[in-house]
Design a protein around this motif. Sequence first.
Motif, PDB file in Angstrom:
ATOM      1  N   THR A   1      70.709 -66.814 101.179  1.00 56.08           N
ATOM      2  CA  THR A   1      70.623 -68.227 100.839  1.00 56.08           C
ATOM      3  C   THR A   1      69.317 -68.986 101.678  1.00 56.08           C
ATOM      4  N   TYR A   2      69.265 -69.983 101.381  1.00 57.17           N
ATOM      5  CA  TYR A   2      67.930 -70.643 101.885  1.00 57.17           C
ATOM      6  C   TYR A   2      68.144 -70.615 103.739  1.00 57.17           C
ATOM      7  N   ASP A   3      69.504 -70.847 104.103  1.00 53.25           N
ATOM      8  CA  ASP A   3      69.810 -70.863 105.406  1.00 53.25           C
ATOM      9  C   ASP A   3      69.287 -69.563 106.070  1.00 53.25           C
TER      10      ASP A   3
ATOM     11  N   LEU B   1      67.360 -67.307 104.807  1.00 48.89           N
ATOM     12  CA  LEU B   1      65.902 -67.088 104.909  1.00 48.89           C
ATOM     13  C   LEU B   1      65.199 -68.029 106.045  1.00 48.89           C
ATOM     14  N   GLN B   2      65.714 -69.246 106.108  1.00 51.98           N
ATOM     15  CA  GLN B   2      65.356 -69.924 106.999  1.00 51.98           C
ATOM     16  C   GLN B   2      65.187 -69.683 108.770  1.00 51.98           C
TER      17      GLN B   2
ATOM     18  N   ALA C   1      59.274 -72.485 104.071  1.00 52.81           N
ATOM     19  CA  ALA C   1      60.477 -71.738 103.716  1.00 52.81           C
ATOM     20  C   ALA C   1      61.124 -72.417 102.682  1.00 52.81           C
ATOM     21  N   TRP C   2      61.353 -73.875 102.499  1.00 51.90           N
ATOM     22  CA  TRP C   2      62.115 -74.562 101.530  1.00 51.90           C
ATOM     23  C   TRP C   2      61.517 -74.502 100.098  1.00 51.90           C
TER      24      TRP C   2
ATOM     25  N   PHE D   1      61.628 -70.898  98.763  1.00 49.00           N
ATOM     26  CA  PHE D   1      62.889 -70.668  98.200  1.00 49.00           C
ATOM     27  C   PHE D   1      63.051 -71.195  96.861  1.00 49.00           C
ATOM     28  N   LYS D   2      62.750 -72.288  97.000  1.00 52.54           N
ATOM     29  CA  LYS D   2      62.866 -73.159  95.402  1.00 52.54           C
ATOM     30  C   LYS D   2      62.079 -72.469  94.326  1.00 52.54           C
TER      31      LYS D   2
ATOM     32  N   ASP E   1      64.249 -69.324  93.466  1.00 50.02           N
ATOM     33  CA  ASP E   1      65.604 -69.492  92.936  1.00 50.02           C
ATOM     34  C   ASP E   1      65.449 -70.210  91.551  1.00 50.02           C
TER      35      ASP E   1
ATOM     36  N   GLY F   1      70.882 -71.850  94.232  1.00 55.32           N
ATOM     37  CA  GLY F   1      71.130 -72.060  95.866  1.00 55.32           C
ATOM     38  C   GLY F   1      71.199 -70.522  96.454  1.00 55.32           C
TER      39      GLY F   1
END
Length: 115
Positions: free
Chosen positions: A56-58, A60-61, A83-84, A87-88, A91, A96
């Motif tokens: 998930t993004y969290d 990875l962050q 990172a955001w 990730f987008k 994905d 998500g």
Amino acid sequence: FFAVLNVVTGVFCQSAIENAQNDHAAVVQNILDNKESHLKKITMLFSQLGADGIITYDMLQEQFSTPAVREYFESLGLDISDAWSFFKLLDMDGGGAVEIEEFLMGCLRLRGNAR
């Protein structure tokens, strides 16, 4: 004289085009050959992140600035600063979460666009 010059120019251009196509084919083949190696690296990266096949993004962050994660992206030739946004881009289905295969293909796709 100009006719001979045109023939020489044509032969040179044709040779350059064929070499460029062969180079592209070699790059693609190299990526496919290394896919299994990259998949193993990503699996290890996911396990370091505490992921069980999905990240998930969290997740990875949390690990984004660690040396292991940075080294992996550098080994792919990717300079990831946000990172955001990264990730987008990975994905693709907007769910998500990113699966291992989706992560690998996204990294290779981004790597290809960076060239």
